[in-house]
Design a protein around this motif. Structure first.
Motif, mmCIF file in Angstrom:
data_model
loop_
_atom_site.group_PDB
_atom_site.id
_atom_site.type_symbol
_atom_site.label_atom_id
_atom_site.label_comp_id
_atom_site.label_asym_id
_atom_site.label_seq_id
_atom_site.Cartn_x
_atom_site.Cartn_y
_atom_site.Cartn_z
ATOM 1 N N GLY A 49 24.094 24.775 33.704
ATOM 2 C CA GLY A 49 25.265 24.212 34.358
ATOM 3 C C GLY A 49 26.504 24.986 33.933
ATOM 4 O O GLY A 49 26.498 26.223 33.887
ATOM 5 N N ASP A 50 27.572 24.265 33.563
ATOM 6 C CA ASP A 50 28.807 24.937 33.134
ATOM 7 C C ASP A 50 29.008 24.861 31.625
ATOM 8 O O ASP A 50 30.134 24.848 31.137
ATOM 9 C CB ASP A 50 30.017 24.329 33.848
ATOM 10 N N VAL A 51 27.919 24.812 30.875
ATOM 11 C CA VAL A 51 28.021 24.811 29.419
ATOM 12 C C VAL A 51 28.188 26.239 28.901
ATOM 13 O O VAL A 51 29.067 26.525 28.087
ATOM 14 C CB VAL A 51 26.781 24.138 28.791
ATOM 15 N N ILE A 52 27.354 27.151 29.378
ATOM 16 C CA ILE A 52 27.319 28.537 28.897
ATOM 17 C C ILE A 52 27.265 29.465 30.096
ATOM 18 O O ILE A 52 26.528 29.212 31.058
ATOM 19 C CB ILE A 52 26.064 28.800 28.035
ATOM 20 N N PHE A 53 28.019 30.544 30.041
ATOM 21 C CA PHE A 53 27.976 31.584 31.060
ATOM 22 C C PHE A 53 27.650 32.927 30.403
ATOM 23 O O PHE A 53 27.574 33.033 29.172
ATOM 24 C CB PHE A 53 29.332 31.714 31.772
ATOM 25 N N VAL B 132 32.220 30.389 28.404
ATOM 26 C CA VAL B 132 31.825 29.000 28.219
ATOM 27 C C VAL B 132 32.564 28.142 29.242
ATOM 28 O O VAL B 132 33.564 28.566 29.832
ATOM 29 C CB VAL B 132 32.145 28.496 26.794
ATOM 30 N N GLY B 133 32.075 26.910 29.411
ATOM 31 C CA GLY B 133 32.729 25.995 30.330
ATOM 32 C C GLY B 133 34.099 25.565 29.824
ATOM 33 O O GLY B 133 34.322 25.457 28.612
ATOM 34 N N ILE C 21 26.510 24.183 22.778
ATOM 35 C CA ILE C 21 26.149 25.602 22.860
ATOM 36 C C ILE C 21 25.285 26.002 21.672
ATOM 37 O O ILE C 21 24.267 26.702 21.828
ATOM 38 C CB ILE C 21 27.418 26.474 22.934
ATOM 39 N N GLU C 22 25.677 25.543 20.500
ATOM 40 C CA GLU C 22 24.926 25.918 19.309
ATOM 41 C C GLU C 22 23.506 25.360 19.366
ATOM 42 O O GLU C 22 22.540 26.035 18.961
ATOM 43 C CB GLU C 22 25.661 25.436 18.056
ATOM 44 N N PHE D 284 24.921 34.665 23.093
ATOM 45 C CA PHE D 284 25.282 33.569 22.196
ATOM 46 C C PHE D 284 26.168 34.074 21.054
ATOM 47 O O PHE D 284 27.151 33.420 20.675
ATOM 48 C CB PHE D 284 24.033 32.897 21.623
ATOM 49 N N GLU D 285 25.843 35.234 20.512
ATOM 50 C CA GLU D 285 26.635 35.772 19.414
ATOM 51 C C GLU D 285 28.037 36.147 19.885
ATOM 52 O O GLU D 285 29.031 35.923 19.174
ATOM 53 C CB GLU D 285 25.942 36.975 18.790
ATOM 54 N N PHE D 286 28.140 36.702 21.087
ATOM 55 C CA PHE D 286 29.449 37.032 21.660
ATOM 56 C C PHE D 286 30.293 35.769 21.789
ATOM 57 O O PHE D 286 31.497 35.767 21.467
ATOM 58 C CB PHE D 286 29.269 37.693 23.023
ATOM 59 N N ILE D 287 29.671 34.694 22.246
ATOM 60 C CA ILE D 287 30.393 33.427 22.391
ATOM 61 C C ILE D 287 30.850 32.908 21.033
ATOM 62 O O ILE D 287 31.990 32.451 20.875
ATOM 63 C CB ILE D 287 29.500 32.408 23.127
ATOM 64 N N ARG D 288 29.977 32.989 20.035
ATOM 65 C CA ARG D 288 30.375 32.559 18.683
ATOM 66 C C ARG D 288 31.606 33.332 18.196
ATOM 67 O O ARG D 288 32.550 32.756 17.657
ATOM 68 C CB ARG D 288 29.225 32.778 17.696
#
Length: 215
Positions: free
Chosen positions: A150-154, A158-159, A175-176, A204-208
């Motif tokens: 959905g719109d949690v992670i792109f 992120v949403g 996300i985690e 995931f690491e980029f988002i972190r």
């Protein structure tokens, strides 16, 4: 598994996904005005829109939710999270007003909560992933190692959490949680797919590194 990606940068609409294996499951129909394009793409893939058995809504924001109106008179089951319906009938309906849209007619045949979901012979896992909205859902297909977010992670993002009842802390936690799944294909509500386990881990690491400090 079919992915119908929305690529028009000038108008907002969501990605739609169809699982056509035994039964036909459609995840997030998008805006009503774009359904004719979606249905024609599905027809090209040999999936008549009238054969959809189950419609899953990851959340109730207009760009994911409005198109369910087209399915109300069809023999299709419609499912979402009960907390998301609570949100829709209170704060969520204001989002439609902000966008100058009437609240769509809808129905929910059953509610999805965290746990296993068996669709035909296929086993899925439903995760409650609040933050972007209170009742946002992510769906994991362990056999295929596919996650619908959905719109949690792109891809690279992120949403947003600035809508009513958005919650940055909960989004980060969601996300985690998803980052610990064994994922080879991440299917977001907008933008490009994230393909390959290494790319998923890098995303995931980029988002972190780039978003957690602001959530």
């Amino acid at each position: 598994l079919y992915a119908y990606l929305w690529k028009d940068p000038y108008e907002n609409n969501c990605n739609t996904y169809v699982i056509h294996e035994g039964m036909t499951v459609l995840i997030d129909p998008g805006h009503s005005r774009h359904l004719s394009k979606l249905f024609s793409q599905m027809e090209e893939d040999g999936i008549p829109s009238g054969e959809v058995d189950l419609l899953i809504l990851t959340h109730s924001h207009p760009d994911h939710f409005e198109g369910l109106e087209a399915f109300l008179d069809k023999p299709v089951k419609i499912a979402m999270n009960s907390e998301e319906e609570r949100y829709l009938l209170k704060s969520g309906k204001l989002l439609f007003e902000m966008m100058g849209q009437p609240m769509p007619r809808y129905r929910v045949d059953f509610f999805l909560k965290e746990g296993e979901l068996r669709l035909g012979k296929e086993l899925f896992h439903v995760y409650q992933t609040p933050g972007h909205s209170p009742g946002s859902l992510s769906i994991y297909w362990p056999e295929r190692k596919v996650l619908f977010t959905g719109d949690v992670i792109f891809y690279g993002g992120v949403g947003r959490t600035d809508f009513l009842e958005g919650n940055s802390k909960l989004l980060r936690e969601s996300i985690e949680r998803m980052s610990h799944l064994d994922i080879e294909l991440l299917l977001p509500g907008h933008g490009e797919l994230v393909m390959g386990k290494e790319m998923v881990l890098q995303n995931f690491e980029f988002i972190r590194q780039n978003f957690y400090a602001y959530l």
